[in-house]
Design a protein around this motif. Structure first.
Motif, PDB file in Angstrom:
ATOM      1  N   LEU A 189       0.649  -0.591  -0.139  1.00  0.00           N
ATOM      2  CA  LEU A 189       0.303   0.598  -0.389  1.00  0.00           C
ATOM      3  C   LEU A 189       0.839   1.308   0.302  1.00  0.00           C
ATOM      4  O   LEU A 189       1.888   1.391   0.532  1.00  0.00           O
ATOM      5  N   SER A 190       0.435   2.392  -0.856  1.00  0.00           N
ATOM      6  CA  SER A 190       1.102   3.805  -0.551  1.00  0.00           C
ATOM      7  C   SER A 190       0.838   4.067   0.909  1.00  0.00           C
ATOM      8  O   SER A 190       0.214   3.785   1.535  1.00  0.00           O
ATOM      9  N   ALA A 218     -14.518  -6.702   9.622  1.00  0.00           N
ATOM     10  CA  ALA A 218     -14.082  -7.839   8.799  1.00  0.00           C
ATOM     11  C   ALA A 218     -13.369  -7.707   7.912  1.00  0.00           C
ATOM     12  O   ALA A 218     -13.230  -8.432   7.185  1.00  0.00           O
ATOM     13  N   SER A 219     -13.040  -6.658   7.306  1.00  0.00           N
ATOM     14  CA  SER A 219     -12.396  -6.228   6.610  1.00  0.00           C
ATOM     15  C   SER A 219     -12.019  -4.355   6.665  1.00  0.00           C
ATOM     16  O   SER A 219     -12.332  -3.567   7.442  1.00  0.00           O
ATOM     17  N   ASP A 220     -11.260  -4.234   6.299  1.00  0.00           N
ATOM     18  CA  ASP A 220     -10.200  -2.845   6.165  1.00  0.00           C
ATOM     19  C   ASP A 220      -9.649  -2.225   4.927  1.00  0.00           C
ATOM     20  O   ASP A 220      -8.605  -1.538   4.671  1.00  0.00           O
ATOM     21  N   SER A 221     -10.620  -2.902   4.283  1.00  0.00           N
ATOM     22  CA  SER A 221     -10.563  -2.458   2.501  1.00  0.00           C
ATOM     23  C   SER A 221     -10.626  -1.103   2.082  1.00  0.00           C
ATOM     24  O   SER A 221     -12.241  -0.734   2.976  1.00  0.00           O
ATOM     25  N   LYS A 222     -10.805  -0.665   1.226  1.00  0.00           N
ATOM     26  CA  LYS A 222     -11.500   0.881   0.942  1.00  0.00           C
ATOM     27  C   LYS A 222     -12.820   0.699   0.916  1.00  0.00           C
ATOM     28  O   LYS A 222     -13.441   1.613   1.282  1.00  0.00           O
ATOM     29  N   VAL A 264     -14.429  10.382   4.178  1.00  0.00           N
ATOM     30  CA  VAL A 264     -15.720  10.063   2.671  1.00  0.00           C
ATOM     31  C   VAL A 264     -15.237  10.603   1.795  1.00  0.00           C
ATOM     32  O   VAL A 264     -15.031   9.572   0.885  1.00  0.00           O
ATOM     33  N   ASP A 265     -14.991  11.669   1.227  1.00  0.00           N
ATOM     34  CA  ASP A 265     -14.138  12.598   0.286  1.00  0.00           C
ATOM     35  C   ASP A 265     -12.968  12.130  -0.121  1.00  0.00           C
ATOM     36  O   ASP A 265     -12.798  12.180  -1.456  1.00  0.00           O
ATOM     37  N   ARG A 266     -12.415  12.457   1.055  1.00  0.00           N
ATOM     38  CA  ARG A 266     -11.016  11.907   0.846  1.00  0.00           C
ATOM     39  C   ARG A 266     -10.819  10.134  -0.129  1.00  0.00           C
ATOM     40  O   ARG A 266     -10.044   9.811  -0.674  1.00  0.00           O
ATOM     41  N   ILE A 267     -11.559  10.033   0.585  1.00  0.00           N
ATOM     42  CA  ILE A 267     -11.593   8.414   0.000  1.00  0.00           C
ATOM     43  C   ILE A 267     -12.019   7.826  -1.150  1.00  0.00           C
ATOM     44  O   ILE A 267     -12.202   7.354  -2.066  1.00  0.00           O
ATOM     45  N   ALA A 270      -9.732   9.328  -3.990  1.00  0.00           N
ATOM     46  CA  ALA A 270      -8.502   8.476  -4.469  1.00  0.00           C
ATOM     47  C   ALA A 270      -8.418   7.172  -5.617  1.00  0.00           C
ATOM     48  O   ALA A 270      -9.630   7.020  -5.058  1.00  0.00           O
ATOM     49  N   PRO A 271      -7.294   6.867  -5.726  1.00  0.00           N
ATOM     50  CA  PRO A 271      -7.741   6.117  -6.708  1.00  0.00           C
ATOM     51  C   PRO A 271      -7.594   4.708  -6.675  1.00  0.00           C
ATOM     52  O   PRO A 271      -8.679   4.406  -4.645  1.00  0.00           O
TER      53      PRO A 271
END
Length: 403
Positions: A189-190, A218-222, A264-267, A270-271
């Motif tokens: 991850l960057s 349960a998950s820490d994905s975007k 929320v705006d940042r995510i 994000a790419p």
């Protein structure tokens, strides 16, 4: 009787022991397949007694009904309506030798509660109870000769103060199933991704403290973190409690909600998640050789995100199988899939469907839980020997290692 792996057979032998406690806990890792031993024990008990299975969610009850009808072939009564409960109450459904399945909500209210409170049981099974038993459920427990609580080492939040009958670890599963070594596929991850994730987890943890509910991701994905942030900020009032959500119902503080909107705006700007780009390469390599590729995701949100990304990047269409699909519809849907088609599936379904895994490549999507154990695999020794297992594993990048 089906042949069971060693750890499952030991659990079955323990349950058969007439000297075991009346109340007991069977603890296991996710995907250990321990319910196969429980199913065999149910088959034995139903020869002369009634069995009751209670679970917190309808999807779990559907999975039990599917498995019992397919593998054990015992009569099953699913308490999913008032009419079924009234039939049971009036004894027009003969309870002897049956397995009755119900959610805790059904067992605690209305005609279903009345029907269940009139019966005696040879065995009651609690499948991953999510909170302390209510008085009504406790009353049912004392109508049974034996009571078993099935708990999960990673996800069960409630400690049940009963004697421990069995404790199945990842090492038990690996040793007794002859599972080949899980191959780690690294991804990086960057710095920006790691920093954003840390801020979101910090905020959600603060919310958990204020709500009195410890955060267990349960998950820490975007995509999953994005969903949790939206849950938290919805209407600025009470977050919507969705299936599988890690949040509760406590009112959100205005300052906390404002911080959440900023994240929320940042995510959203994000790419794509770095791990999904690595996953794309893995899926393309495996399916190009003609293998069926099963990507095991911890949440439905992750499954749909992965499928959307792979579809958009030119891969063949991905099937998404989650607990939203009734178990009775899954088998024909799986039969219709092309062998080389990627399959995206959430962990609960993968743990209950075994026959289509043989000869496949299983890719484990990373989550906080799968970093502690690989327990997203089904519990059959014959299947284990025929699958290739790859696990996406986060590693530090060059910039981080240089520190």
């Amino acid at each position: 009787m089906r042949e069971l792996p060693g750890f499952q057979q030991r659990v079955l032998d323990r349950l058969r022991d007439p000297a075991r406690p009346r109340f007991g806990v069977v603890k296991s890792v996710t995907g250990s397949g321990i319910r196969r031993a429980i199913e065999e024990y149910i088959r034995e008990v139903t020869t002369d007694a009634l069995v009751l299975v209670l679970a917190p969610r309808r999807e779990i009850i559907e999975q039990w009904a599917y498995r019992l009808r397919e593998s054990v072939d015992v009569p099953v009564i699913v308490l999913d309506s008032s009419s079924t409960a009234l039939q049971l109450l009036e004894q027009s459904l003969v309870p002897h030798g049956y397995v009755v399945l119900a959610t805790y909500a059904r067992a605690s209210h209305g005609p279903s509660r009345l029907a269940l409170s009139e019966l005696n049981y040879g065995l009651i099974i609690h499948d991953t109870p999510f909170r302390a038993f209510s008085d009504k459920v406790e009353q049912l427990n004392y109508r049974a000769e034996h009571v078993i609580a099935l708990t999960n080492q990673e996800t069960t939040r409630t400690e049940i103060e009963w004697p421990l009958l069995a404790d199945i670890t990842s090492d038990d599963v690996t040793h007794d199933s002859g599972l080949a070594t899980v191959v780690d596929v690294p991804f990086v991850l960057s710095n920006e991704e790691r920093a954003l994730r840390a801020e979101i987890v910090e905020l959600l943890t603060e919310y958990g403290v204020s709500a009195g509910v410890p955060l267990r991701l349960a998950s820490d994905s975007k995509p999953h973190l994005h969903t949790l942030l939206l849950d938290l900020t919805s209407s600025g009032d009470y977050p919507e409690k969705k299936s599988g959500s890690d949040l509760g119902y406590t009112k959100v503080d205005a300052a906390l909600a404002e911080r959440a909107w900023g994240l929320v705006d940042r995510i959203e700007n994000a790419p794509a998640d770095s791990r999904v780009r690595v996953l794309e390469q893995v899926v393309e390599k495996e399916t190009s050789s003609g293998a069926r590729c099963i990507v095991v995701a911890p949440t439905a949100t992750d499954a749909y995100y992965i499928a959307g990304y792979l579809d958009g990047s030119g891969n063949r269409h991905c099937a998404v199988l989650t607990t939203e699909i009734p178990m009775t519809e899954l088998a024909p849907e799986l039969d219709g899939l092309m062998p080389s088609q990627p399959i995206i599936v959430t962990t609960p379904i993968f743990a209950h469907i075994e026959r289509w895994a043989a000869g496949s490549t299983v890719v484990l999507w990373p989550s906080p839980r799968s970093r502690r154990s690989f327990g997203e695999l089904p519990g059959t020794s014959d299947t284990y020997s025929e699958i290739r297992v790859l696990r996406l594993t986060e590693v530090e990048g060059k910039q981080e290692r240089a520190r």
